[in-house]
Design a protein around this motif. Sequence first.
Motif, PDB file in Angstrom:
ATOM      1  N   ASP A 209       0.894  -1.031   0.180  1.00  0.00           N
ATOM      2  CA  ASP A 209      -0.049  -0.096   0.099  1.00  0.00           C
ATOM      3  C   ASP A 209       1.046   1.245  -0.033  1.00  0.00           C
ATOM      4  O   ASP A 209       2.065   1.251   0.200  1.00  0.00           O
ATOM      5  CB  ASP A 209      -0.811  -0.109   1.132  1.00  0.00           C
ATOM      6  CG  ASP A 209      -2.158   0.569   0.845  1.00  0.00           C
ATOM      7  OD1 ASP A 209      -2.369   1.496  -0.003  1.00  0.00           O
ATOM      8  OD2 ASP A 209      -3.157   0.268   1.764  1.00  0.00           O
TER       9      ASP A 209
ATOM     10  N   GLY B 145      -4.065  -1.997   3.445  1.00  0.00           N
ATOM     11  CA  GLY B 145      -4.943  -1.587   4.096  1.00  0.00           C
ATOM     12  C   GLY B 145      -4.949   0.030   4.559  1.00  0.00           C
ATOM     13  O   GLY B 145      -5.765   0.687   5.002  1.00  0.00           O
ATOM     14  N   ASP B 146      -3.452   0.139   4.958  1.00  0.00           N
ATOM     15  CA  ASP B 146      -3.174   1.489   5.471  1.00  0.00           C
ATOM     16  C   ASP B 146      -3.156   2.606   4.603  1.00  0.00           C
ATOM     17  O   ASP B 146      -2.977   3.578   5.199  1.00  0.00           O
ATOM     18  CB  ASP B 146      -1.659   1.165   6.039  1.00  0.00           C
ATOM     19  CG  ASP B 146      -1.831   0.354   7.645  1.00  0.00           C
ATOM     20  OD1 ASP B 146      -2.778  -0.102   7.883  1.00  0.00           O
ATOM     21  OD2 ASP B 146      -0.730   0.187   8.136  1.00  0.00           O
ATOM     22  N   GLY B 147      -2.977   2.413   3.306  1.00  0.00           N
ATOM     23  CA  GLY B 147      -2.822   3.381   2.613  1.00  0.00           C
ATOM     24  C   GLY B 147      -3.901   3.943   1.464  1.00  0.00           C
ATOM     25  O   GLY B 147      -5.082   3.451   1.848  1.00  0.00           O
ATOM     26  N   CYS B 148      -3.800   4.415   0.335  1.00  0.00           N
ATOM     27  CA  CYS B 148      -4.695   4.627  -0.578  1.00  0.00           C
ATOM     28  C   CYS B 148      -4.791   3.921  -1.927  1.00  0.00           C
ATOM     29  O   CYS B 148      -5.477   4.401  -2.887  1.00  0.00           O
ATOM     30  CB  CYS B 148      -4.437   6.181  -0.925  1.00  0.00           C
ATOM     31  SG  CYS B 148      -2.725   6.604  -1.741  1.00  0.00           S
TER      32      CYS B 148
ATOM     33  N   HIS C  93      -8.745  -6.689   2.270  1.00  0.00           N
ATOM     34  CA  HIS C  93      -8.551  -5.643   1.310  1.00  0.00           C
ATOM     35  C   HIS C  93      -8.347  -6.368   0.015  1.00  0.00           C
ATOM     36  O   HIS C  93      -8.262  -5.505  -1.098  1.00  0.00           O
ATOM     37  CB  HIS C  93      -7.326  -4.967   1.846  1.00  0.00           C
ATOM     38  CG  HIS C  93      -7.695  -3.951   2.880  1.00  0.00           C
ATOM     39  ND1 HIS C  93      -8.745  -2.926   3.152  1.00  0.00           N
ATOM     40  CD2 HIS C  93      -7.558  -4.227   4.340  1.00  0.00           C
ATOM     41  CE1 HIS C  93      -8.599  -2.397   4.221  1.00  0.00           C
ATOM     42  NE2 HIS C  93      -8.073  -3.055   4.938  1.00  0.00           N
TER      43      HIS C  93
ATOM     44  N   LEU D  67      -5.545  13.090  -2.583  1.00  0.00           N
ATOM     45  CA  LEU D  67      -6.728  11.991  -2.207  1.00  0.00           C
ATOM     46  C   LEU D  67      -7.323  12.569  -0.803  1.00  0.00           C
ATOM     47  O   LEU D  67      -6.491  12.657   0.064  1.00  0.00           O
ATOM     48  CB  LEU D  67      -6.328  10.610  -2.168  1.00  0.00           C
ATOM     49  CG  LEU D  67      -6.522  10.035  -3.477  1.00  0.00           C
ATOM     50  CD1 LEU D  67      -5.709   8.643  -3.378  1.00  0.00           C
ATOM     51  CD2 LEU D  67      -7.617   9.912  -4.180  1.00  0.00           C
TER      52      LEU D  67
ATOM     53  N   ASP E 232      -9.771   8.087   1.158  1.00  0.00           N
ATOM     54  CA  ASP E 232     -10.158   7.804  -0.414  1.00  0.00           C
ATOM     55  C   ASP E 232      -9.408   6.916  -1.090  1.00  0.00           C
ATOM     56  O   ASP E 232      -8.191   7.138  -1.262  1.00  0.00           O
ATOM     57  CB  ASP E 232     -10.513   9.307  -1.002  1.00  0.00           C
ATOM     58  CG  ASP E 232     -11.111   9.191  -2.194  1.00  0.00           C
ATOM     59  OD1 ASP E 232     -11.231   8.269  -3.172  1.00  0.00           O
ATOM     60  OD2 ASP E 232     -11.740  10.343  -2.759  1.00  0.00           O
ATOM     61  N   ARG E 233      -9.913   6.071  -1.793  1.00  0.00           N
ATOM     62  CA  ARG E 233      -8.855   5.102  -2.611  1.00  0.00           C
ATOM     63  C   ARG E 233      -9.208   5.516  -4.212  1.00  0.00           C
ATOM     64  O   ARG E 233      -9.004   4.413  -4.910  1.00  0.00           O
ATOM     65  CB  ARG E 233      -8.771   3.830  -2.221  1.00  0.00           C
ATOM     66  CG  ARG E 233      -8.494   3.507  -0.884  1.00  0.00           C
ATOM     67  CD  ARG E 233      -8.365   1.898  -0.497  1.00  0.00           C
ATOM     68  NE  ARG E 233      -7.931   1.562   0.760  1.00  0.00           N
ATOM     69  CZ  ARG E 233      -8.319   1.316   1.843  1.00  0.00           C
ATOM     70  NH1 ARG E 233      -9.629   1.290   1.898  1.00  0.00           N
ATOM     71  NH2 ARG E 233      -7.854   1.023   2.994  1.00  0.00           N
TER      72      ARG E 233
END
Lengths: 286, 286
Positions: A217, A234-237, A284, B116, B120-121
């Motif tokens: 991520d 799951g920790d990021g975008c 995720h 972002l 938001d992904r």
Amino acid sequence: MSATGGRQEAARDLARLSINQETLKQWSLPELAEGCRSLGVTNVGLWRAPVQEYGVERAARLMRDSGLTVTSLCRGGFFTAADPAARAAAMDDNRAAVDEAATLGTDALVLVSGGLPDGDRDIAGARLRVADAVGELAAYAAGSGVRLAIEPLHPMFAADRCVVSTLGQALDIAEGFPAEQVGVVVDSYHLWWDDRVPDGIARAGRGGRIVCFQLADWVTPLPEGVLLGRGQLGDGCVDLRGFREQVDAAGYLGPVEVEIFNPALWARDGREVLAEIADRYRRHVL
Amino acid sequence: MSATGGRQEAARDLARLSINQETLKQWSLPELAEGCRSLGVTNVGLWRAPVQEYGVERAARLMRDSGLTVTSLCRGGFFTAADPAARAAAMDDNRAAVDEAATLGTDALVLVSGGLPDGDRDIAGARLRVADAVGELAAYAAGSGVRLAIEPLHPMFAADRCVVSTLGQALDIAEGFPAEQVGVVVDSYHLWWDDRVPDGIARAGRGGRIVCFQLADWVTPLPEGVLLGRGQLGDGCVDLRGFREQVDAAGYLGPVEVEIFNPALWARDGREVLAEIADRYRRHVL
């Protein structure tokens, strides 16, 4: 559900999950093998330096005896030198990497191209040298069962690590050679920002060029040097599930390898980290 | 050559050179004006915060009285919020930026899109919101003499600063509006790694979309947070002259703005830094 049924369900869930060894750098190879066994993970990606240190044949035997499939070997490449002697040394090292991959029984040798030589401002020229070197190595690897997987790295590494910055560039090089010899790595960390990646994944799938699929991520702020800033799933975008769905739709049915370079993960108990990755993978990615 | 002839030659050399104020952050606006005058630099790029602090009308007068042309104002943008209230606040701020640019007499308001929103992904969705916001702001700016210059930032900023990462993406947005209202920034620091940039510059030139041309060099290792790692002209691996020749060939005849965020330059005497930039500009850009 019975306890046995639960474990079987877990194993089915994790069937495609592969743990890249660098994600659990705190573990020796035997610790990695035992940790994966106890959590029902059956695939690993390995790195050359720790494998060489342990012994390549011995590592191959350990993985085999532990029921583990080696899904990739990181890494060959670093062949952007213009100087003939440096280039020849790089090709020697890359031939050794092909041999090591064959010994480990993996069909994927990841190639990180290398950056610009000191004082060089011609990135297009460096990319041409990469294509030449890939061709030379592909000829050597032919018949070994090892495919070369060109990995585009995020453009922030273009100067000092990898002049191949996009999936499109990697495919442009790979498509100069047979698909059974040369393909690409699709790594969410390096590619997530690029609006051309959906087309690139479809193109790679049509040509049978997806050799390796890796996940990490994207989290900020980036650390100094930017190499060790990858985030736990799951920790990021990054839309990790979206990536997995795209490679699936492109016909890729292989391993989903988690490769996270992050000192915060290395500082923790390996089993705890691996269990967290399995959990994040379910939430995720699946 | 006489001393006067030498100065005139110098002035001709530097006719297109513009100094972005952030490059010489150690200087107040009057120091910037005096420093440029003494070295024969006649163009500056300004930033909103120091201009607001000094007073917008007063800054405009100072620049005019010093014989300086304001080649750009940094920056509007940051309009990726999905929340209606945050979006409305961003548009208010951007309308103020247009007004400030008009007061300063510059025709270029640089827009950095924003990253972002938290959690938001969906980067494609964020890019659509940017296009909407640019359209709304373009309608406000019409007739003001201010053109909106969409700046693609390096992909390492995609999450937290700018979801517009390539010249192609910036042009895709800009071309939805008249060229006299919306164009792009071509900045070597952000774009040097991209093999599609030569085509993008030609495309931007054909459409009359190059509003602003900026230079900085790429040096490694990148610092923590990566924002302040830009290199002095000639210190890195960017083919700066090649960039200038490409924008020239695309029909761009405007200022060449040097924008370097680098604490090592800020720690030095401003006149010494400005003289060094003029020297580097002659050696690496002209």
